[in-house]
Design a protein around this motif. Sequence first.
Motif, PDB file in Angstrom:
ATOM      1  N   ARG A   1     -19.337 -23.228 -44.124  1.00  0.00           N
ATOM      2  CA  ARG A   1     -18.641 -24.379 -44.726  1.00  0.00           C
ATOM      3  C   ARG A   1     -17.873 -25.182 -43.678  1.00  0.00           C
ATOM      4  NH1 ARG A   1     -17.956 -23.095 -50.911  1.00  0.00           N
ATOM      5  NH2 ARG A   1     -19.531 -21.490 -51.046  1.00  0.00           N
TER       6      ARG A   1
ATOM      7  N   ARG B   1     -31.631 -21.625 -52.488  1.00  0.00           N
ATOM      8  CA  ARG B   1     -32.103 -20.266 -52.808  1.00  0.00           C
ATOM      9  C   ARG B   1     -32.717 -20.212 -54.205  1.00  0.00           C
ATOM     10  NH1 ARG B   1     -27.466 -16.774 -52.826  1.00  0.00           N
ATOM     11  NH2 ARG B   1     -26.348 -18.677 -53.342  1.00  0.00           N
TER      12      ARG B   1
ATOM     13  N   ILE C   1     -30.474  -2.716 -46.216  1.00  0.00           N
ATOM     14  CA  ILE C   1     -31.566  -3.593 -46.674  1.00  0.00           C
ATOM     15  C   ILE C   1     -32.735  -3.523 -45.699  1.00  0.00           C
ATOM     16  CG2 ILE C   1     -32.210  -6.042 -46.985  1.00  0.00           C
ATOM     17  CD1 ILE C   1     -29.374  -6.456 -48.135  1.00  0.00           C
TER      18      ILE C   1
ATOM     19  N   PHE D   1     -33.820 -21.964 -42.514  1.00  0.00           N
ATOM     20  CA  PHE D   1     -33.885 -20.523 -42.779  1.00  0.00           C
ATOM     21  C   PHE D   1     -33.740 -19.693 -41.499  1.00  0.00           C
ATOM     22  CE2 PHE D   1     -36.559 -16.749 -42.489  1.00  0.00           C
ATOM     23  CZ  PHE D   1     -35.738 -15.893 -43.216  1.00  0.00           C
TER      24      PHE D   1
ATOM     25  N   ARG E   1     -17.239 -12.240 -51.656  1.00  0.00           N
ATOM     26  CA  ARG E   1     -16.879 -12.513 -53.057  1.00  0.00           C
ATOM     27  C   ARG E   1     -16.657 -11.181 -53.749  1.00  0.00           C
ATOM     28  NH1 ARG E   1     -18.036 -17.713 -54.867  1.00  0.00           N
ATOM     29  NH2 ARG E   1     -19.671 -18.875 -53.804  1.00  0.00           N
TER      30      ARG E   1
ATOM     31  N   ALA F   1     -22.319 -10.970 -58.589  1.00  0.00           N
ATOM     32  CA  ALA F   1     -22.815 -12.215 -59.201  1.00  0.00           C
ATOM     33  C   ALA F   1     -23.546 -13.014 -58.127  1.00  0.00           C
ATOM     34  CB  ALA F   1     -21.641 -13.019 -59.740  1.00  0.00           C
ATOM     35  N   ASP F   2     -24.691 -13.566 -58.484  1.00  0.00           N
ATOM     36  CA  ASP F   2     -25.486 -14.309 -57.485  1.00  0.00           C
ATOM     37  C   ASP F   2     -25.820 -15.693 -58.027  1.00  0.00           C
ATOM     38  OD1 ASP F   2     -26.752 -14.782 -55.135  1.00  0.00           O
ATOM     39  OD2 ASP F   2     -28.372 -13.337 -55.411  1.00  0.00           O
ATOM     40  N   GLY F   3     -26.306 -16.529 -57.136  1.00  0.00           N
ATOM     41  CA  GLY F   3     -26.732 -17.876 -57.550  1.00  0.00           C
ATOM     42  C   GLY F   3     -25.561 -18.803 -57.825  1.00  0.00           C
ATOM     43  N   ILE F   4     -24.403 -18.539 -57.199  1.00  0.00           N
ATOM     44  CA  ILE F   4     -23.224 -19.382 -57.462  1.00  0.00           C
ATOM     45  C   ILE F   4     -23.236 -20.620 -56.567  1.00  0.00           C
ATOM     46  CG2 ILE F   4     -20.693 -19.468 -57.406  1.00  0.00           C
ATOM     47  CD1 ILE F   4     -20.863 -16.325 -57.708  1.00  0.00           C
ATOM     48  N   SER F   5     -23.479 -20.394 -55.286  1.00  0.00           N
ATOM     49  CA  SER F   5     -23.387 -21.515 -54.348  1.00  0.00           C
ATOM     50  C   SER F   5     -24.769 -22.050 -53.988  1.00  0.00           C
ATOM     51  CB  SER F   5     -22.669 -21.055 -53.067  1.00  0.00           C
ATOM     52  OG  SER F   5     -22.719 -22.082 -52.110  1.00  0.00           O
TER      53      SER F   5
ATOM     54  N   GLN G   1     -33.267  -3.068 -51.307  1.00  0.00           N
ATOM     55  CA  GLN G   1     -31.846  -2.726 -51.220  1.00  0.00           C
ATOM     56  C   GLN G   1     -31.639  -1.261 -51.583  1.00  0.00           C
ATOM     57  OE1 GLN G   1     -31.053  -6.829 -53.393  1.00  0.00           O
ATOM     58  NE2 GLN G   1     -29.132  -5.772 -53.083  1.00  0.00           N
TER      59      GLN G   1
ATOM     60  N   LEU H   1     -24.510  -6.848 -44.996  1.00  0.00           N
ATOM     61  CA  LEU H   1     -25.583  -6.524 -45.947  1.00  0.00           C
ATOM     62  C   LEU H   1     -26.929  -6.452 -45.225  1.00  0.00           C
ATOM     63  CD1 LEU H   1     -24.794  -8.816 -49.036  1.00  0.00           C
ATOM     64  CD2 LEU H   1     -23.853  -6.570 -48.473  1.00  0.00           C
ATOM     65  N   LEU H   2     -27.253  -7.485 -44.448  1.00  0.00           N
ATOM     66  CA  LEU H   2     -28.622  -7.646 -43.943  1.00  0.00           C
ATOM     67  C   LEU H   2     -28.899  -6.936 -42.620  1.00  0.00           C
ATOM     68  CD1 LEU H   2     -29.017 -11.489 -44.604  1.00  0.00           C
ATOM     69  CD2 LEU H   2     -30.109  -9.657 -45.890  1.00  0.00           C
TER      70      LEU H   2
HETATM   71  C1  HEM Z   1     -31.100  -8.455 -50.478  1.00  0.00           C
HETATM   72  C2  HEM Z   1     -30.580  -9.365 -49.705  1.00  0.00           C
HETATM   73  C3  HEM Z   1     -29.421 -10.233 -50.094  1.00  0.00           C
HETATM   74  C4  HEM Z   1     -28.386  -9.990 -50.944  1.00  0.00           C
HETATM   75  C5  HEM Z   1     -28.100  -8.718 -51.733  1.00  0.00           C
HETATM   76  C6  HEM Z   1     -27.578 -11.175 -50.981  1.00  0.00           C
HETATM   77  C7  HEM Z   1     -26.429 -11.315 -51.744  1.00  0.00           C
HETATM   78  C8  HEM Z   1     -25.712 -12.483 -51.870  1.00  0.00           C
HETATM   79  C9  HEM Z   1     -24.602 -12.677 -52.755  1.00  0.00           C
HETATM   80  C10 HEM Z   1     -24.009 -11.625 -53.682  1.00  0.00           C
HETATM   81  C11 HEM Z   1     -24.175 -13.955 -52.604  1.00  0.00           C
HETATM   82  C12 HEM Z   1     -22.996 -14.623 -53.336  1.00  0.00           C
HETATM   83  C13 HEM Z   1     -23.465 -15.483 -54.471  1.00  0.00           C
HETATM   84  C14 HEM Z   1     -23.497 -16.962 -54.182  1.00  0.00           C
HETATM   85  O1  HEM Z   1     -22.670 -17.459 -53.405  1.00  0.00           O
HETATM   86  O2  HEM Z   1     -24.353 -17.646 -54.746  1.00  0.00           O
HETATM   87  C15 HEM Z   1     -25.016 -14.566 -51.612  1.00  0.00           C
HETATM   88  C16 HEM Z   1     -24.915 -15.865 -51.173  1.00  0.00           C
HETATM   89  C17 HEM Z   1     -25.700 -16.421 -50.196  1.00  0.00           C
HETATM   90  N1  HEM Z   1     -26.698 -15.800 -49.485  1.00  0.00           N
HETATM   91 FE1  HEM Z   1     -27.353 -13.930 -49.741  1.00  0.00          FE
HETATM   92  N2  HEM Z   1     -28.107 -12.105 -50.137  1.00  0.00           N
HETATM   93  C18 HEM Z   1     -29.241 -11.567 -49.571  1.00  0.00           C
HETATM   94  C19 HEM Z   1     -30.072 -12.153 -48.653  1.00  0.00           C
HETATM   95  C20 HEM Z   1     -29.849 -13.379 -48.079  1.00  0.00           C
HETATM   96  C21 HEM Z   1     -30.650 -13.945 -47.025  1.00  0.00           C
HETATM   97  C22 HEM Z   1     -31.862 -13.299 -46.360  1.00  0.00           C
HETATM   98  C23 HEM Z   1     -30.116 -15.169 -46.751  1.00  0.00           C
HETATM   99  C24 HEM Z   1     -30.544 -16.195 -45.737  1.00  0.00           C
HETATM  100  C25 HEM Z   1     -31.065 -15.926 -44.576  1.00  0.00           C
HETATM  101  C26 HEM Z   1     -28.998 -15.365 -47.646  1.00  0.00           C
HETATM  102  C27 HEM Z   1     -28.242 -16.507 -47.716  1.00  0.00           C
HETATM  103  C28 HEM Z   1     -27.232 -16.709 -48.630  1.00  0.00           C
HETATM  104  C29 HEM Z   1     -26.551 -17.984 -48.773  1.00  0.00           C
HETATM  105  C30 HEM Z   1     -26.846 -19.279 -48.010  1.00  0.00           C
HETATM  106  C31 HEM Z   1     -25.588 -17.801 -49.755  1.00  0.00           C
HETATM  107  C32 HEM Z   1     -24.596 -18.826 -50.282  1.00  0.00           C
HETATM  108  C33 HEM Z   1     -23.366 -18.822 -49.408  1.00  0.00           C
HETATM  109  C34 HEM Z   1     -22.426 -19.951 -49.752  1.00  0.00           C
HETATM  110  O3  HEM Z   1     -22.917 -21.066 -49.915  1.00  0.00           O
HETATM  111  O4  HEM Z   1     -21.224 -19.716 -49.840  1.00  0.00           O
HETATM  112  N3  HEM Z   1     -28.863 -14.258 -48.416  1.00  0.00           N
HETATM  113  N4  HEM Z   1     -25.939 -13.651 -51.186  1.00  0.00           N
END
Ligand code: HEM
Length: 508
Positions: free
Chosen positions: A339, A380, A477, A419, A289, A172-176, A259, A442-443
């Motif tokens: 956090r 995001r 990735i 960023f 998560r 699930a994405d877009g939660i936080s 991915q 992941l990254l």
């Molecule tokens: C294909 C690449 C990526 C995947 C598959 C991925 C996947 C995820 C997933 C599953 C979540 C949890 C959903 C959520 O908390 O909303 C998440 C959260 C997040 N991701 Fe990624 N992400 C990717 C790339 C990135 C990149 C490049 C960045 C920044 C440099 C990033 C920053 C974040 C941030 C800031 C959160 C929220 C964390 C929080 O506030 O707890 N993500 N990502």
Amino acid sequence: MKDSKPFEFNDLQGLLRFSHGRLTDTCFMLLNIVNTTLAKQWLNAAPISSASTIEPPPDTALQIAFSVQGLRTLGLKESVIADFSDEFILGMTGDESRSRRLGDIISNSPEHWNWGGDAAHVPHILLLLYARKDGMEIWRKTVEGEHFFQAFQVQTLLPTLDIGVIEPFGFADGISQPEIDWAQQQSTDLHQRDSFSNSLAVGEVVLGYPNEYREYTTRPLIDPQQDRVATKLLNAIDEPALKDLGRNGSYLVIRQLEQDVPGFWQFIDKETDSIAEKREQLAASMVGRKRDGSPLVQPAVEPISGIVSTNQNNHFTYESDPDGYKCPLGAHIRRANPRTGDFPPGVNGFISRLIKILGFGLNRPDDDLIASTRFHRILRRGRSYGPLLAPEDAVKKDAPAAERGLQFICVVGNISRQFEFVQNAWSMSSKFAGVQQESDPLLGHREPLLDGNSTAYFNRPEPAGVMHKTCHLPQFIRVRGGGYFFMPGLSALRYIVALPIDEDDNSL
Ligand code: HEM
């Protein structure tokens, strides 16, 4: 607390306030301007969506952002451009040290990108179209209108595909997301933000307003005596005699991240001897998560001061899990948003703050390892691409290969502090929070460090002192493209369109 005043949403592009989640179909275009006069005519009439609320909510949306090359082509003077941030002017691939810091090396390196990798041919415009399911064809025709293809050359059409509220690995994405303090009521006083807060000053994502340092981020301010067209711009709040090209604008970062979904699940499956429960656990610990979005740290039942979110799955900090027994320190979401507050947990009140500032008191050795989160948040706005492949199918040997990934988009007021910091100091760092030989599970690109040390581990500690080590993590990735753009406010867009141009028909 200050008096609440309405924010000028009608001058802000909608994407800053809304993720357009209901508009599931997207078309992301990278354009080059080939005829400036026609491009300006099109821009003048383009139905760019503002952030005002409309009832009923619209079935379509359109957002626009420009690279520095795009702004130049539209006639913005070098003296004005110079006041944008260096990283925007130089671009994502502008210098080798930036690429190294972002992890854009070896197979991630810009020379392998599908677009944006050649600094000499960076696209001028990023056009983002959103529509309800099956509405894109008509919306695209409406947006293009007449002369679109005489004005612009479509350099790249970025792939996107709606696979629901998950990202391609299946989480699930877009939660936080940070909660933007549009009413500007929250104090940015250092002494009121000891612990983590999810609420963020407007200036962290929109130029022209105070940020978390109570300062205005540098952006082009124009003297209307010197530039007649500048009367189209709004005044700078901090310098009312000047016009503010940045006001209600933001920087937009986009990265196409491919991915390897079968590669991810097959590696985890092998590591866990194909035991489904263990497979889910290891994958969840890498993300931070579970697949359904629930965090590994138990969300708090009682309100946490500073966390403004209607989603219970976002109602937590890592204070109760300092050693990463529940959510490993190196998990993707813990790195991306640790956090943390301005002070370590337990430091609140004048005396304990003073003790901490002076460097006395009993500290955990890792107390100061992570910077305060509020200065490094991102909004995001990404979308997925490629066909859905469920984890249960991805583990099979004959899982269908396809290009899948994320068009990662984030909006920020300061590219380097937000960023680039998150990407470099937190995600890619092999020393984040004191971890060893790891980068983001992941990254990470898994290349060894200059001293030869590996970065291909992922560690999960247990209270009894046992450390579960996952070794030889492959790269899941790959970066396939990227760029830095400026998404102007709507007055600023009118100014850019009205700028005189020296000559027509720019070269590609
Ligand atoms: C294909 C690449 C990526 C995947 C598959 C991925 C996947 C995820 C997933 C599953 C979540 C949890 C959903 C959520 O908390 O909303 C998440 C959260 C997040 N991701 Fe990624 N992400 C990717 C790339 C990135 C990149 C490049 C960045 C920044 C440099 C990033 C920053 C974040 C941030 C800031 C959160 C929220 C964390 C929080 O506030 O707890 N993500 N990502």
